[in-house]
Design an enzyme around this catalytic site. Structure first.
Site, PDB file in Angstrom:
ATOM      1  N   ASP A  29       0.755  -0.587   5.441  1.00 33.21           N
ATOM      2  CA  ASP A  29       0.118   0.702   5.763  1.00 33.21           C
ATOM      3  C   ASP A  29      -1.148   0.847   4.911  1.00 33.21           C
ATOM      4  OD1 ASP A  29      -0.398   3.245   6.744  1.00 33.21           O
ATOM      5  OD2 ASP A  29       0.910   4.219   5.273  1.00 33.21           O
ATOM      6  N   CYS A  76      -5.351   2.878  10.332  1.00 30.18           N
ATOM      7  CA  CYS A  76      -5.671   4.305  10.426  1.00 30.18           C
ATOM      8  C   CYS A  76      -7.171   4.535  10.634  1.00 30.18           C
ATOM      9  CB  CYS A  76      -5.204   5.042   9.175  1.00 30.18           C
ATOM     10  SG  CYS A  76      -5.992   4.495   7.648  1.00 30.18           S
ATOM     11  N   PHE A  78       0.854  -1.194   0.000  1.00 25.23           N
ATOM     12  CA  PHE A  78       0.000   0.000   0.000  1.00 25.23           C
ATOM     13  C   PHE A  78       0.893   1.250   0.000  1.00 25.23           C
ATOM     14  CE2 PHE A  78      -2.013  -3.337   2.600  1.00 25.23           C
ATOM     15  CZ  PHE A  78      -3.179  -3.583   1.882  1.00 25.23           C
ATOM     16  N   ASP A 103       1.280  -1.202  -4.912  1.00 23.29           N
ATOM     17  CA  ASP A 103       0.006  -0.509  -4.756  1.00 23.29           C
ATOM     18  C   ASP A 103      -0.915  -0.939  -5.889  1.00 23.29           C
ATOM     19  OD1 ASP A 103      -0.750   2.142  -2.900  1.00 23.29           O
ATOM     20  OD2 ASP A 103      -2.035   1.872  -4.655  1.00 23.29           O
TER      21      ASP A 103
END
Length: 409
Positions: free
Chosen positions: A313, A353, A241, A263
């Site tokens: 991430d 997140c 990512f 990605d």
């Protein structure tokens, strides 16, 4: 002496009263018991207890699930230009104190944590990028944005202009139209620019603030990237990512032998490759356009790989409480596969997140992944968001980023 109140009065339930007194600035629609006085959406209103005791003042929006967003609990506050200028000065002085030499690429305003509910402003060198997600702030931006530019320039900061990224779906819930574009101000012009150059942790980036995700670059992992980079010397690193390549480039700067950046977005990889070239790192990097879940599955099926460190991430898998269970499965899956792929003694950097993925739940998910992978995790560091995204105690929504560094043993 308290000033005479002239704002409409919103009496709230006992539950809301407890929440406000504990420091939470939101009053939900179902928590409003009585309304007295005339108002228009976006106006300031007083919030009071059922008995009439003053609790705070904030912006009202009948269209939103959050009926009132409080900005003050001080009955003596006058909500004039001087009040908002003080608030801006507090926010800027705080960033200068905690960010040191990285004040030119940081989050200047972080919503409720700075007393500006629904307003985010990121700084990328001479460009400010704002996201306005509440009606009250949308009505106030004609005052706030020129004032913010003026304060920065008075402090010797070079600011060319401000770009709005108001394209998030959450604006629909506030009854606000979506739009993006430069905010017109006297003495400011971005002249059609789409990128801004920043230096973070010694790494150069060109940030596409027009088309990049959110405001164009994720500043909250700034110091976590530096922490991960300290473990990379001599290792082959897999950065999943990667977005615009920030963890990958920090890994190269940390002495990694080679970094593979992954990605699913071809556009993100193009910008990552551009940033790698900008830093003279292309010789130590390769780029893979792939779904991370599929790629890790394929790699794990072939046994433990050649990577000494894997960085995870991902975007927020849980964007609501209803999606937490599915999100936990997603976090477990990618971490399980990464743990299976790493050799004993390898390093894992992993993050969530999402506010809805609580710290306890994330830790439980990582522990379950480790048990299924038949490995143990030696914790090196547990970290959160960088201090330009301050956590306001009493407002759990401001604490969202969880970041861990482990050695797999």
């Amino acid at each position: 002496m308290k000033q005479e109140r002239h704002y409409p009065r919103f009496a709230v339930t006992v539950k809301a009263e407890r929440s406000v007194k504990s420091g939470h600035p939101w009053v939900y629609g179902e928590e409003v018991a009585d309304v007295r006085g005339q108002y228009a959406p976006g106006d300031l209103v007083d919030v009071v207890s059922r008995g009439g005791a003053y609790l705070g003042t904030g912006f009202v929006n009948d269209h939103s699930k959050i009926r009132v967003r409080l900005i003050s609990a001080n009955a003596n506050d006058r909500f004039d230009a001087a009040f908002f200028e003080r608030r801006l000065r507090y926010a800027l002085n705080y960033r200068k104190a905690v960010m040191g030499g990285q004040y030119d690429c940081c989050r200047l305003l972080f919503g409720d944590a700075d007393g500006f509910p629904g307003l985010t402003v990121d700084r990328f060198g001479d460009v400010l990028v704002a996201e306005v997600l509440s009606l009250g702030m949308d009505k106030l931006k004609e005052l706030l944005f020129p004032m913010l530019v003026r304060l920065l320039r008075e402090d010797g900061q070079e600011i060319s202009g401000l770009y709005e990224r108001n394209d998030a779906a959450i604006r629909d819930l506030e009854g606000l139209p979506r739009h993006s574009g430069e905010f017109a101000m006297d003495g400011c012009s971005l002249a059609g620019r789409r990128t801004a150059r920043i230096c973070e942790n010694g790494v150069l980036y060109d940030v596409n603030f027009v088309e990049g995700q959110k405001t164009g670059f994720f500043l909250d992992q700034k110091f976590n990237r530096a922490a991960a980079a300290r473990l990379c010397a001599g290792l082959d690193v897999l950065d999943c990512f990667t977005h615009t390549g920030s963890f990958a480039l920090n890994a190269v700067r940390g002495g990694a032998a080679h970094v593979t950046a992954v990605d699913v977005s071809a556009g993100a990889l193009e910008m990552a490759r551009h940033n790698a070239a900008l830093n003279g790192c292309l010789g130590k990097m390769d780029f893979i356009a792939a779904d991370v879940f599929d790629l890790l599955s394929d790699m794990a099926s072939r046994g433990r790989g050649e990577y000494g460190m894997i960085i995870l991430d991902p975007p927020a898998f849980a964007k609501s409480r209803r999606s937490v269970r599915d999100a936990a499965r997603g976090y477990k899956e990618i971490n399980l596969k990464a743990m299976k792929l790493l050799p004993r003694g390898g390093y894992l950097a992993t993050a969530s997140c999402s506010h809805f993925m609580t710290g306890d739940l994330f830790r439980q998910t990582l522990a379950a992944a480790a048990a299924d992978a038949k490995v143990s995790l030696r914790q090196i560091e547990a970290r959160g968001q960088s201090p330009d995204h301050p956590v306001l105690w009493g407002v759990p929504e401001t604490e969202y980023l969880k970041f861990y560094l482990f050695q797999v043993v």
